[in-house]
Design a protein around this motif. Structure first.
Motif, PDB file in Angstrom:
ATOM      1  N   THR A 162       3.945  -0.584  -9.141  1.00  0.00           N
ATOM      2  CA  THR A 162       3.350  -0.937  -7.858  1.00  0.00           C
ATOM      3  C   THR A 162       2.221   0.036  -7.559  1.00  0.00           C
ATOM      4  OG1 THR A 162       3.797  -1.461  -5.527  1.00  0.00           O
ATOM      5  CG2 THR A 162       4.930   0.450  -6.431  1.00  0.00           C
ATOM      6  N   CYS A 163       1.179  -0.455  -6.929  1.00  0.00           N
ATOM      7  CA  CYS A 163       0.020   0.374  -6.558  1.00  0.00           C
ATOM      8  C   CYS A 163      -0.605   1.081  -7.760  1.00  0.00           C
ATOM      9  CB  CYS A 163       0.404   1.387  -5.488  1.00  0.00           C
ATOM     10  SG  CYS A 163       0.983   0.654  -3.944  1.00  0.00           S
ATOM     11  N   HIS A 204      10.321  -1.733  -1.904  1.00  0.00           N
ATOM     12  CA  HIS A 204      11.095  -1.625  -3.135  1.00  0.00           C
ATOM     13  C   HIS A 204      12.338  -0.762  -2.904  1.00  0.00           C
ATOM     14  CE1 HIS A 204       7.751  -3.359  -5.464  1.00  0.00           C
ATOM     15  NE2 HIS A 204       6.972  -2.678  -4.622  1.00  0.00           N
ATOM     16  N   ILE A 232       7.265   9.035  -9.940  1.00  0.00           N
ATOM     17  CA  ILE A 232       6.027   8.265  -9.795  1.00  0.00           C
ATOM     18  C   ILE A 232       5.075   8.789 -10.860  1.00  0.00           C
ATOM     19  CG2 ILE A 232       4.133   7.640  -8.261  1.00  0.00           C
ATOM     20  CD1 ILE A 232       5.983   8.321  -5.898  1.00  0.00           C
ATOM     21  N   PRO A 251       0.122   2.162   4.045  1.00  0.00           N
ATOM     22  CA  PRO A 251       0.467   1.914   2.641  1.00  0.00           C
ATOM     23  C   PRO A 251       0.339   0.447   2.255  1.00  0.00           C
ATOM     24  CG  PRO A 251       2.451   2.143   3.949  1.00  0.00           C
ATOM     25  CD  PRO A 251       1.312   2.485   4.861  1.00  0.00           C
ATOM     26  N   ASP A 252       0.116   0.237   0.955  1.00  0.00           N
ATOM     27  CA  ASP A 252       0.123  -1.107   0.382  1.00  0.00           C
ATOM     28  C   ASP A 252       1.514  -1.517  -0.077  1.00  0.00           C
ATOM     29  OD1 ASP A 252      -2.864  -1.830   0.241  1.00  0.00           O
ATOM     30  OD2 ASP A 252      -2.789   0.179  -0.623  1.00  0.00           O
ATOM     31  N   ALA A 253       2.399  -0.533  -0.232  1.00  0.00           N
ATOM     32  CA  ALA A 253       3.784  -0.794  -0.631  1.00  0.00           C
ATOM     33  C   ALA A 253       4.634   0.380  -0.201  1.00  0.00           C
ATOM     34  CB  ALA A 253       3.892  -1.012  -2.142  1.00  0.00           C
ATOM     35  N   HIS A 292       3.362  10.227   1.202  1.00  0.00           N
ATOM     36  CA  HIS A 292       2.305   9.245   0.976  1.00  0.00           C
ATOM     37  C   HIS A 292       1.611   9.584  -0.340  1.00  0.00           C
ATOM     38  CE1 HIS A 292      -1.647   7.289   1.592  1.00  0.00           C
ATOM     39  NE2 HIS A 292      -1.028   6.492   2.455  1.00  0.00           N
ATOM     40  N   GLU A 341      -5.261   2.108  -3.711  1.00  0.00           N
ATOM     41  CA  GLU A 341      -3.968   1.676  -3.187  1.00  0.00           C
ATOM     42  C   GLU A 341      -3.111   2.886  -2.845  1.00  0.00           C
ATOM     43  OE1 GLU A 341      -2.591  -2.142  -5.596  1.00  0.00           O
ATOM     44  OE2 GLU A 341      -3.440  -0.597  -6.907  1.00  0.00           O
ATOM     45  N   SER A 342      -2.166   2.684  -1.915  1.00  0.00           N
ATOM     46  CA  SER A 342      -1.284   3.789  -1.561  1.00  0.00           C
ATOM     47  C   SER A 342       0.148   3.312  -1.393  1.00  0.00           C
ATOM     48  CB  SER A 342      -1.770   4.491  -0.291  1.00  0.00           C
ATOM     49  OG  SER A 342      -1.762   3.616   0.813  1.00  0.00           O
ATOM     50  N   LEU A 343       1.061   4.235  -1.645  1.00  0.00           N
ATOM     51  CA  LEU A 343       2.498   4.002  -1.626  1.00  0.00           C
ATOM     52  C   LEU A 343       3.140   4.962  -0.642  1.00  0.00           C
ATOM     53  CD1 LEU A 343       5.144   2.859  -3.069  1.00  0.00           C
ATOM     54  CD2 LEU A 343       4.948   4.862  -4.567  1.00  0.00           C
TER      55      LEU A 343
END
Length: 272
Positions: free
Chosen positions: A139-140, A99, A161, A70-72, A40, A48-50
């Motif tokens: 993203t995020c 994704h 990331i 998560p947001d994505a 995470h 936001e979190s992935l």
């Protein structure tokens, strides 16, 4: 970014259900776990979190770790211990972007993105987004790049990331035999999360032994699919990682080694 290791184990986790080996008993005594793999990552500027990979232990991880849903999501490959937790999206999300790579796998005849799209066609709350390997997407509030690795017989991807000058690299499930371009993409991380399923000493128990030996004859790959501890640490040195945590760990580590540095356990957090 804040990085939380939700799941640091291999396909059975540690402790393994029904197992009374010394390592599983040691984990119980210490009160630590290695559930199936998931990471995470929170963007502390935007909130936001992935989520990297959808562990079958999704529900348990989000009930026991203090992180938001998560947001994505990004999926590295289609093995169940990295994908099958996606079913938890049912009734938990209004819209979850997922994704994944668009490269067609010769073994399956479809990409990771296509497999997700087909397997979870009943989930109208998820939207699958296709990405070419090595092509950065956002993203995020993070810049992400899917990086091809070596995990036969299926295609599999590591991941970077990035936010500004900060970089997290994940090897994904892989042997030591990463392509040179992938090594370049993963290099110079502030934190490296590296697949290290067992110590090299256990290669003698594998039907085909170990591969990719170092100059001293130490195997850096266990069988064909995963790095040994020694292989992961060699790779970390080659990538010039500032900090390394070893993940995707099996309960086959001897108990006196299984919880020593730099082997990770669930719940670890890092501010990058």
């Amino acid at each position: 970014m804040e990085v939380t290791l939700l799941g640091t184990g291999d396909t059975t986790g540690t402790p393994t259900p029904g197992c009374a080996c010394d390592t599983c008993e040691r984990a119980r005594d210490l009160g630590v776990e290695r559930s199936r793999f998931s990471v995470h990552v929170t963007n502390e500027e935007t909130g936001e979190s992935l989520l990297v990979d959808a562990s079958p232990d999704f529900r348990y991880q989000f009930l026991t770790q203090d992180v938001p849903l998560p947001d994505a999501m990004v999926i590295s490959h289609i093995h169940f211990d990295h994908l099958d937790g996606l079913g938890n999206a049912y009734r938990l999300f209004e819209d979850l972007p997922v994704h994944a790579a668009n490269e067609v796998d010769p073994k399956t005849g479809e990409s990771v993105a296509d497999t997700i799209r087909e397997k979870y066609a009943y989930l109208d709350r998820i939207t699958v987004h296709d990405h070419a390997p090595f092509e950065t997407f956002e993203t995020c509030g993070f810049d992400l790049t899917l990086v091809p690795v070596d995990h036969p017989p299926l295609v599999c991807y590591g991941l970077t990331i990035e936010k500004g000058d900060t970089k997290l690299s994940l090897t994904g499930d892989t042997s030591y035999d990463l392509p040179d371009r992938s090594r370049g993409a993963l290099s110079d991380p502030d934190l490296l999360l590296a697949d290290a399923i067992v110590p090299a000493s256990l290669c003698e128990t594998h039907p085909i032994g170990g591969r990719h030996h170092d100059p001293e004859g130490v195997a850096r790959t266990f069988g064909t699919k995963h790095m040994t501890r020694e292989g992961a640490l060699s790779l970390a040195e080659e990538l010039d990682a500032e900090r390394t945590r070893l993940v995707h760990l099996a309960h086959f580590y001897p108990p006196e080694e299984a919880f020593e540095e730099p082997l990770a356990v669930d719940g670890e957090r890092y501010e990058l």
